[in-house]
Scaffold this motif. Structure first.
Motif: not given
Lengths: 655, 385
Positions: A52, A56, A60
């Motif tokens: 995860n 990230h 974006d």
């Protein structure tokens, strides 16, 4: 040397080595096991969490500003829309040498020193990695030049966005207002202005007019574009999947008519003033114009200091909405209210007063423009005799009944049309005197005559006079003006669903007849001749003093320095016998009402009337031989009578 | 070839015999890791041979040949050049201190003609191993355990540690100190001194942290203790490395698909964080395979050390093993967030010329110890000190 010792020695060294090498292997093994455990923990137990986090890092979501809602006129003509715009942004990180970056940019796009200095401040103040706008409206050449050099320009982005555009720029600038860059004070901690989209460098919010009032409705909901970024935040690739589409802002449909409004812009030219037109059956505003105006598109980009000073310091105040925000004495247009009050109080229309151009009362001389002789009420309105109305006001007995009538007709009121900054003006009465003048709280009889001709304390704005005129023309209902027809397809309440006026119908009809006489035989004869055959206009002129004359009528009218001249008013409705449109026109320091305001009212009214199919049918009736006529453009269409005589003809008699 | 043939005098000096005595399994393990490094360098460069992968593999090929050649060099020759090598390394370190090439705030490199950014501290790893092995070869067990003679190895270790610390390169300094200490322990240092030293370290470490560490070194240490405190600053390296490892999962993201390294979130991906890139792209399975290969290499080297007849051979092979083990453990501990970020590359896997050189010379020495495991070295003062 004892071989025994030698061998012992060797054995001892070798033995120690072997034991300790075994220990070392054990320690290494333990270390390896610890590492394996750690790897297993990170890569198996915690893998989902880190996957995860990695996504990230990798992806974006770039906020995408939603397209702002359009603004349309009553016929669907676009008054505010969005156009594509090439922009250049810079963001800095810990390694950015801003000076060097700007040096490089300067070779690719024009950046003057002043701009550069402002940019330096902006970049240094902005948080790291936040985009700062360098330029907007790049040409295609500049845009592609930047994009080609992108690898040598870390932190520089050139992309395309939407920007607000006002196709008619000046005609609607005061009503629609404009959007502008988000100031730091616009962003709040909570509420709708806490939205992160406000930090998007291309984003604009409503700063004035309807753009400000309906900002949230027109703003829409931002979407997001999923992009793959590297560690410096540069976009590596754009993935189609995962984008969140934006919700466009709601469309605003106005009651205004672009043709009428544009005609107002044309006829005002360099003059200062305002024109307001209302449908006197529904209350819909067809025209709400203030002159001189400005190009709202300049505000979207952001005005430079000198540009703003040029607008703010101009004597004729282009930034001021003179239809709503400026109040003036109504002058003789107010006589309609005085006459109606008199009728309501049992003073008959047949009352005669004699005008000898001067009237001595209360220890001083009261003037009129000419010696009108003996006049009844209708004649006094038509010829706008001041001496008649001085006496009529005194006959009524005081300010309070007149003030009651005036307020019933919308004066001293603020209307909820969605445009901020309205000024109520003032309708004086005895209560006002008590409140505002503690040292002299009594209404003196000598103050009544001035009120009778719409001077003294009386102050109104152009839209209030238009509402007054529309209510007179309607004759029954206390119409409310409406500017916004629908927001996002939802109709706004009509201005016609209102209570009736508490006045006798025949008294209002009398005022309307008198206003018709103003145009046929009175002060505006000629100047207010529509030239549309049977379709006639009724109106009332007004010439409001902008200062005290210090004796004498010599300064009356359009003489002397501009800022000292009288304000020119004209209120009108048409057609006289079946009122559809009511309007008020103010020409600031324009001189006599019939000279400056009435001809402009006539021109604007003609556009509205000629666009109305029923009115057109009436105009064209006398010409049965030309059934094809409606195809012709409105301005050159049936001009049965030639345009009226120049306004100067009427100037001598106007008040 | 029978055992009897090998016992014939002079038989073991024949080149073909020497080559046959080389530990080819170890060579295979070395090759696999180095090639894996080349593949990873190719991947993190965005599937490109330049700038790292091609150079890494060519360099490895050259050093592999040289390693085999060094394996055939008689152990007596290694013994003879032990002190000179150490001396040269020390002079080079002094030269760096005097006028080295500085980069990233540290002065670690020398520009030697065509060989740019030559790191003398890497030569010192070999030099120190040889010098200590030679010293202990000539020292009795008693002296090695506890005597004033121990001041010699202490100085042999202390001088380079001090010079490297001064560069400043804390990681390499600690590594050299650890290699030296390990060799002293293997040589039979008294447990009392070991316990005393450990105690001293426990007391001195907090003081060193307070007074001797540079601010950035202190930051690294603090960051290690709490990496989440500063995600974009000093804690960034550790966080990003853990993200790379963790997101790799069991089987990895696939060759060339490691987003952490491809998009430069991983710092120093081609050197210090090579192992993290590998673990990202090949997952737990890939990382464990490499780790097991290293473990196998370490145990093979230790085995070679233990079968050597000469004390010099034993200690020098063990010294190289210690170098390898420390490098692997420190680097892996660093990228997995078990140790502070100190600039220690992963041997063979990471890109870097001098590191490759010292490691391959080291392996050459280990192989030479195995080839010449029956050699008697009698030069020096014998064994009676």
């Amino acid at each position: 040397m004892n071989p025994q010792i030698y061998f012992n020695e060797v054995n001892e060294r070798q033995g120690a080595f072997h034991r300790r090498a075994f220990l070392m292997a054990g320690v290494t093994g333990l270390g390896m096991m610890a590492l394996s455990g750690r790897l297993a923990y990170l890569q198996m137990v915690e893998a989902p969490r880190y996957r995860n986090l990695s996504e990230h890092n990798q992806f974006d979501f770039r906020l995408q500003p939603p397209p702002r809602g359009l603004i349309l006129d009553r016929n669907g003509v676009v008054l505010a829309s969005n156009r594509p715009d090439f922009r250049l942004y810079v963001s800095r990180d810990e390694h950015t040498d801003v000076e060097e970056l700007l040096d490089r940019l300067q070779k690719l796009v024009p950046l003057d020193d002043d701009h550069r200095r402002r940019l330096m401040d902006d970049i240094n103040e902005a948080p790291r990695r936040a985009q700062v706008t360098v330029m907007e409206d790049l040409t295609w050449e500049e845009f592609s030049r930047i994009n080609v050099r992108a690898p040598e320009l870390p932190g520089v982005t050139a992309d395309m966005g939407d920007i607000r555009v006002y196709p008619f720029s000046a005609a609607f600038a005061h009503v629609i207002g404009y959007v502008g860059k988000v100031a730091r004070t616009d962003v709040s901690k909570e509420g709708p202005n806490a939205d992160p989209i406000l930090l998007n460098p291309g984003f604009r919010i409503g700063k004035a007019g309807l753009e400000k009032t309906y900002d949230l409705a027109m703003r829409g909901k931002p979407g997001a574009r999923k992009v793959e970024v590297d560690v410096k935040g540069r976009v590596v690739s754009e993935e189609g999947g995962g984008d969140i589409p934006s919700t466009p802002g709601q469309e605003l449909r106005l009651t205004l008519d672009a043709d009428v409004q544009n005609r107002a812009l044309e006829v005002f030219g360099e003059e200062s003033g305002a024109a307001v037109m209302m449908d006197c059956r529904t209350g819909d505003l067809l025209c709400l114009f203030a002159s001189p105006s400005f190009d709202a598109n300049r505000f979207v980009k952001g005005l430079t200091g000198p540009e703003y000073r040029a607008l703010a310091q101009y004597e004729r105040k282009p930034l001021f909405n003179k239809a709503l925000t400026a109040t003036y004495p109504p002058g003789s247009t107010f006589k309609t209210m005085v006459a109606l009050t008199a009728l309501q109080h049992g003073i008959p229309a047949s009352t005669v007063h004699v005008c000898n151009k001067a009237w001595f009362w209360g220890g001083r001389t009261w003037h009129c423009d000419e010696a009108h002789g003996a006049l009844d009420m209708k004649g006094a309105i038509a010829r706008s005799c001041d001496i008649y109305f001085y006496q009529l006001a005194l006959q009524i007995g005081g300010p309070d009944p007149i003030a009651y009538t005036a307020r019933q007709f919308g004066l001293q009121q603020i209307f909820d049309i969605g445009v901020p900054g309205q000024k109520p003006g003032l309708i004086p009465d005895t209560a006002y005197k008590r409140r505002a003048f503690p040292k002299d709280p009594v209404w003196h009889p000598g103050e009544t005559p001035s009120m009778g001709i719409g001077q003294g304390y009386v102050n109104v704005n152009a839209m209030q006079l238009c509402v007054m005129c529309a209510r007179l023309a309607n004759g029954q209902r206390a119409l409310q003006p409406r500017l916004v027809h629908a927001v996002g397809g939802v109709l706004q309440p009509s201005g016609a669903v209102v209570p009736d006026l508490p006045f006798d119908r025949q008294h209002i009809d009398f005022i309307r007849e008198a206003m018709a006489a103003v145009v046929t035989s009175g002060t505006a004869a000629g100047a207010a001749n529509l030239g549309l055959g049977p379709v006639m206009m009724a109106g009332k002129t007004g010439t409001a003093q902008a200062r005290g004359y210090n004796g004498g009528i010599g300064a009356h009218g359009a003489t002397g320095a501009w800022a000292l001249r009288d304000h020119s008013w004209f209120i009108a409705f048409a057609p006289y016998d079946d009122p559809r449109y009511a309007m008020s026109v103010l020409v600031e320091h324009g001189g006599f009402g019939a000279q400056a305001a009435a001809p402009r009212a006539r021109e604007i009214m003609r556009v509205a009337l000629l666009k109305d199919p029923q009115v057109r049918a009436r105009i064209e009736q006398p010409l049965p031989s030309a059934p094809e006529a409606p195809a012709a453009p409105p301005v050159t269409a049936p001009d049965a009578a030639p345009p009226s005589a120049p306004a100067s003809n009427a100037a001598g008699t106007a008040t | 070839m029978t055992v009897s043939a090998l016992t014939r005098p002079g038989e073991r000096d024949r080149l073909i015999v020497k080559l046959s005595q080389i530990d080819w399994t170890l060579c295979g393990a070395i090759t696999v890791v180095a090639v894996a490094g080349g593949a990873m360098l190719y991947s993190v460069a965005g599937r490109a041979w330049s700038p790292w992968a091609a150079e890494h593999l060519i360099r490895f090929g050259g050093w592999f040949v040289l390693m085999i050649a060094l394996a055939c060099v008689d152990l007596r020759v290694w013994f003879a050049i032990a002190y000179p090598v150490y001396a040269v390394a020390l002079v080079l370190l002094l030269a760096v201190a005097a006028h080295g090439h500085s980069s990233l705030g540290a002065q670690r490199w020398l520009n030697l003609g065509p060989i740019h950014q030559f790191q003398p501290s890497e030569v010192m790893k070999i030099g120190l191993v040889l010098a200590l092995a030679r010293f202990y070869h000539s020292v009795s067990a008693k002296s090695a355990r506890l005597s004033w003679w121990l001041l010699v190895p202490a100085m042999l270790i202390g001088a380079p540690v001090a010079l490297v610390m001064k560069q400043p390169d804390l990681g390499t300094a600690l590594l050299i100190a650890a290699i030296g200490a390990t060799m002293m322990i293997l040589a039979g240092l008294s447990w009392r001194i070991i316990a005393g030293g450990a105690l001293l370290l426990g007391v001195a470490a907090p003081l060193a942290i307070k007074f001797a560490l540079k601010p950035y070194q202190l930051t690294r240490l603090l960051t290690f203790l709490n990496p989440a405190a500063d995600r974009s600053g000093a804690g960034y390296h550790i966080m990003q490395s853990e993200i790379a490892l963790g997101s790799g999962g069991l089987l990895g993201k696939g060759f060339g698909l490691g987003s952490q390294s491809q998009l430069n979130f991983l710092p120093e991906k081609q050197t210090d964080f090579m192992f993290a890139s590998l673990a990202e792209e090949f997952g737990f399975v890939g990382a464990m395979a490499i780790l097991l290969l290293y473990a196998a290499m370490i145990f093979m080297c230790l085995r070679i050390a233990s079968i050597a007849h000469s004390h010099f051979g034993r200690l020098s092979a063990a010294g190289v093993t210690a170098t390898l083990a420390f490098c692997v453990l420190m680097n892996a501990a660093m990228v997995t967030g078990l140790a502070p970020v100190v600039g220690v590359p992963m041997p063979l896997l990471s890109w870097g010329g001098t590191v490759m050189m010292s490691m391959m010379i080291g392996f050459g020495l280990v192989l030479a110890v195995r080839v010449h495991r029956y050699s008697e070295i009698t030069s020096g003062k014998g064994s009676v000190l």
